[in-house]
Design a protein around this motif. Structure first.
Motif: not given
Length: 726
Positions: A55-67, A100-114
C-alpha cells in the motif's frame, strides 16, 4: 407545541444522536488503534508487513507517476494478491504519511468502520424492534470483540472484502424473494468485488449461495405443506397459496443470474486470476496451512473465548425459538453462519488471524440477538443480571484480548494478542547492519530459518525501516523455499548464494504461533540448516565467519561466506541428499530446474511447464550479472537410455551460434555419459540429444558459446516443447 414543530424537533434530535454515536465509534477507533500501534516495537514480517508495504509503495508510486501506478494496479489483477484493495487507502497515506500508524488507521477508518456499521444495519434487519437502538447497540458491541480489532492491528486489510459481502447480505435481507430485478446484478457485483479484493472471499460467496439455496428449499417444503393443508381443510380451501415448484424455479433462476453476474464481472476484470482460481488445486497447494480439526477448534476458542461462543449459541437459539427474530432473515443468517463454520473449521481449517473475518460477523450478530432477546423476553432482576453478567464478561474479554497480560486464563476468555514487542530489537539491528556491510551490492544471502521470530522477511523489513528508501532493497536475503506443499527444492537458491545465515536451534513455525502451519511442513528449510550444521559437502564451499548474534530464546545466528563455486558433482550429490531427506516432492517442484536462477528471486524465470511432459526454457540473464542462465537439471525419472528433444530458436540475429551439451549423472555425482551439438540460425535442426548408461539419476543440459565461453545477452536461446523420452 404543534405537530410540525414536534417533527422538526425530533428529526434533528435523532440525527444528533446518530452523529454522537458515530463520533464516539470513530474516537474509540482512533484512540485504541493509536495506543496499540504506538506500543509496538518490532519489525513486521510476512502477512503483517505484506499489504502495508504494498500500500505504501502504491501510494508513493501515485505521488511520483500516476500513470505508472495505474498500470501497476491493472497488471496486479492477474495475480493472487492484487492492489485493488489498497487503492482506497492511497489518499489517506498521501495525506497523513506512510508510517505504520497511518496505514493501520486508514484500514480502520476506511474499511473496519463501515464494516461495523453494516453489521449494525444487518442486525436491524434481523431484530424487528427499535431499529436505531438495535443498530447502534450492535455497532458498540463490535468494539468489545477483540477479533474485530486484531486482524487490522496486525496489518491485514481483508475487512475491505468483507464490507462487500456484508453489503450483499444486507441487500438480500431487504428482499429475500428478490422481487426487484436490480438487486440481482447488484448482489452479483458485490460478491464479485469481494472476491476481486481477496480471493478467499470466494468461500463467503459459496456460503451465500448455499444459504440462499437452502432457504429456497425450506420455503419450498413449507409451501408444499401449506398447500396440502389448504386442500384438505375446508376452512383454508379459498386461501391463495403460491405454487411451490414455481417459487423454487424462480429462486433457482434468480440465484443463477447472481452467480452468472459475479462470474462475468470476475472474467472481465481479472480473467487470468479467475481462470487460475477455477483451475488451480489450492487445497493441495495450501495443505500446509490446513490444521488438524482439534488444533483449529482450539485456536478459534482462543480467538473469541468459549464464553463468546456460548452467548452466540444462546442468542440465535433463543431468538429463533421465541420468534423474536425475523424468520426469513434468521434462517438466512443462521444458515450462512453454519456453512461458514463448516468451511473454516472443518473443511479449510486455516488458522491465520485474518480468516476470522469470515466468522466475526456471525459472532457479533449472535451477541446482538442474545442481548435483545434477553431484553425483550425476560423481566425484572433476572433480565438485568443476565445483561450485566454478559456485558461484564465482554468487557473483561476485550481487555484480556488487547491489553498485555501474562495471566493464564481458562479458554472461557479470548487469548491474549498484545502489541508486538521484540526484546532483541537492538541485536536484530546489529545483524542487519553487519549483513549490509558484508553484502552491499545485492549479493545473495541465504537465510536458513523461517520462524515467526527469525526469517528473511524480518531482516528485509528491518533494513527497510533502518535505511533510506533508495537503499533498503539492497539487502538481498533469500527466504524461499519455505513451505513443503507450496515451494521447491532449495538447491538453486543455495548454489547462487554468496552468504548463508544459520540460526541455531532450527527456526520453524510453531503450532502456537499466530502465523501458523501444520507440523513437519518446512523440510525445505530444515534441509539447508542440516547441510551446514552437519557439515555436508556443499557447506565446505563456505567459511564460518567469527561474528555471532544472540537473539531472544537463546537463538544464536551464524554467518557463512562462500569461498568457491559449488561444482556439478557436489550439486548433484546435494540434490540427492535433499531428495532423500524431503520424502515427498515439494508442491510446485518441476521436473526441470535451473542451477543459476531461482523462481523466487528472478522476475524472468528460465523454466516453465507447457504441459505434463513438455517444458519451455529461455536462457534469461542471471540477476545482477551479464551472464545468461545456461545450466538446467532434470529431476524426473529416466531409463538407461534418455533422449532430449525440443525446438531451438535464437531471437538475436547477431549471435554467431551456440553449443548444447547433455550429460547423464548418477546419484553419487559421477558422470555417466555426455553428448553435444552445435546450433546457429542457419541450422534447420532441432534439439535431439541421446545419452545412455547404467543406473542414471539426473540429466544436465548446458548451453555454451561455440568457443565454450559464457554466453552474453546477444545469444539468448529459446527451447520450446522440451521433452525427455525415457
Amino acid at each position: 407545541m404543534g405537530l410540525l414543530d414536534f417533527v422538526s424537533f425530533k428529526l434533528p434530535r435523532k440525527s444528533l444522536i446518530d452523529a454522537f454515536f458515530l463520533f464516539l465509534v470513530v474516537l474509540v477507533t482512533v484512540a485504541v488503534t493509536s495506543i496499540y500501534v504506538s506500543s509496538e516495537h518490532t519489525f513486521y514480517w510476512w502477512d503483517y508487513a505484506g499489504y502495508n508495504t504494498a500500500t505504501v509503495n502504491t501510494a508513493n508510486l501515485f505521488r511520483d507517476s500516476p500513470d505508472k501506478a495505474w498500470r501497476g494496479v491493472i497488471e496486479s489483477l492477474s495475480k493472487e494478491k492484487n492492489l485493488l484493495i489498497s487503492l482506497p487507502l492511497v489518499p489517506f497515506i498521501l495525506l497523513f504519511g506512510e508510517s505504520r500508524l497511518s496505514y493501520i488507521l486508514s484500514v480502520s477508518l476506511i474499511y473496519v468502520l463501515p464494516f461495523r456499521l453494516l453489521l449494525g444495519a444487518i442486525s436491524a434487519k434481523l431484530i424487528p424492534v427499535y431499529p436505531r437502538r438495535v443498530f447502534w447497540s450492535t455497532v458498540l458491541l463490535s468494539l468489545l470483540m477483540p477479533m474485530s480489532w486484531i486482524p487490522t492491528l496486525r496489518g491485514y486489510l481483508d475487512t475491505g472484502g468483507c464490507v462487500f459481502v456484508a453489503l450483499a447480505i444486507w441487500v438480500y435481507l431487504q428482499d429475500v424473494k428478490l422481487k426487484y430485478w436490480w438487486k440481482i446484478p447488484l448482489i452479483g457485483f458485490l460478491l464479485a468485488a469481494a472476491i476481486l479484493l481477496r480471493r478467499h472471499f470466494a468461500y463467503s460467496a459459496i456460503a451465500f449461495f448455499g444459504s440462499a439455496t437452502l432457504q429456497a428449499f425450506i420455503e419450498f417444503i413449507v409451501l408444499i405443506y401449506r398447500r396440502k393443508s389448504a386442500l384438505s381443510s375446508p376452512k383454508d380451501k379459498d386461501v391463495a397459496v403460491p405454487f411451490p415448484y414455481r417459487c423454487l424455479f424462480e429462486s433457482a433462476v434468480k440465484l443463477g443470474l447472481i452467480a452468472a453476474t459475479s462470474l462475468t464481472i470476475l472474467m472481465l476484470v481479472a480473467g487470468d486470476f479467475t481462470h487460475s482460481a477455477l483451475t488451480v488445486d489450492y487445497r493441495n497447494l495450501y495443505v500446509a496451512w490446513s490444521l488438524p480439526v482439534n488444533d483449529i477448534l482450539t485456536r478459534y476458542a482462543d480467538f473469541y473465548g468459549l464464553g463468546t461462543w456460548l452467548l452466540v449459541l444462546i442468542g440465535f437459539s433463543a431468538g429463533i425459538l421465541t420468534r423474536i427474530l425475523v424468520p426469513a432473515a434468521a434462517i438466512f443468517v443462521s444458515l450462512f453462519g453454519v456453512l461458514s463454520l463448516v468451511e473454516w473449521l472443518l473443511v479449510l481449517r486455516y488458522g491465520y488471524l485474518h480468516y476470522t473475518i469470515h466468522l466475526t460477523p456471525i459472532a457479533l450478530l449472535g451477541l446482538s440477538t442474545f442481548f435483545w432477546t434477553t431484553w425483550l423476553t425476560l423481566k425484572g432482576k433476572v433480565r438485568y443480571f443476565m445483561l450485566g453478567a454478559a456485558g461484564l464478561y465482554l468487557v473483561l474479554n476485550a481487555a484480556v484480548g488487547l491489553i498485555p497480560l501474562k495471566i493464564d486464563l481458562p479458554r472461557l476468555f479470548v487469548g491474549n494478542f498484545p502489541p508486538l514487542v521484540r526484546s532483541d530489537y537492538d541485536e536484530v539491528v546489529k545483524l542487519v547492519e553487519f549483513l549490509r556491510k558484508l553484502a552491499p551490492n545485492e549479493e545473495p544471502i541465504y537465510i536458513a530459518g523461517a520462524s515467526n521470530s527469525f526469517n528473511a522477511n524480518i531482516l528485509r523489513q528491518a533494513n527497510r525501516k533502518l535505511n533510506p528508501p533508495e537503499g533498503w532493497w539492497k539487502l538481498n536475503t533469500i527466504g524461499r523455499p519455505q513451505i513443503d506443499s507450496r515451494d521447491t527444492y532449495p538447491l538453486p537458491e543455495l548454489l547462487q548464494s554468496l552468504y548463508a545465515v544459520i540460526a541455531v536451534p532450527f527456526q520453524q513455525v510453531l503450532p502456537t504461533d499466530e502465523q501458523v502451519l501444520r507440523s513437519h511442513e518446512q523440510d525445505v528449510v530444515k534441509v539447508v540448516y542440516d547441510a551446514f550444521t552437519q557439515n555436508w559437502e556443499i557447506a565446505r564451499d563456505f567459511q564460518l565467519l567469527p561474528e555471532q548474534f544472540k537473539l531472544a530464546n537463546d537463538v544464536t545466528v551464524r554467518v557463512y561466506r562462500r569461498m568457491r563455486p559449488t561444482d556439478t558433482p557436489t550439486a548433484v550429490r546435494t540434490l540427492d541428499a535433499m531428495q532423500r531427506q524431503i520424502v515427498d516432492r515439494p508442491g510446485t517442484q518441476l521436473d526441470w530446474i535451473s542451477l543459476h536462477q531461482s523462481i523466487y528471486t528472478s522476475a524472468n524465470h528460465s523454466v516453465s511447464q507447457e504441459s505434463d511432459n513438455l517444458y519451455n526454457i529461455v536462457t534469461y540473464p542471471i540477476k545482477n550479472s551479464n551472464k545468461l542462465d545456461t545450466s538446467f537439471l532434470y529431476l524426473g525419472s529416466i531409463s538407461d537410455k534418455a533422449k532430449v528433444t525440443g525446438k531451438l530458436n535464437l531471437p538475436n540475429k547477431q549471435c554467431p551460434g551456440i553449443a548444447l551439451r547433455l550429460t547423464l549423472w548418477d546419484k553419487q555425482g559421477k558422470l555417466v555419459d555426455s553428448t553435444e551439438m552445435a546450433y546457429s540460425q542457419k541450422s534447420a535442426i532441432g534439439l535431439n540429444l541421446l545419452v545412455e548408461g547404467k543406473n542414471p539419476t539426473y540429466l544436465l543440459l548446458e548451453v555454451f558459446s561455440t568457443s565454450k565461453q559464457d554466453l552474453t545477452n546477444q545469444c539468448q536461446l529459446e527451447i520450446k516443447n522440451l521433452a525427455v523420452s525415457r
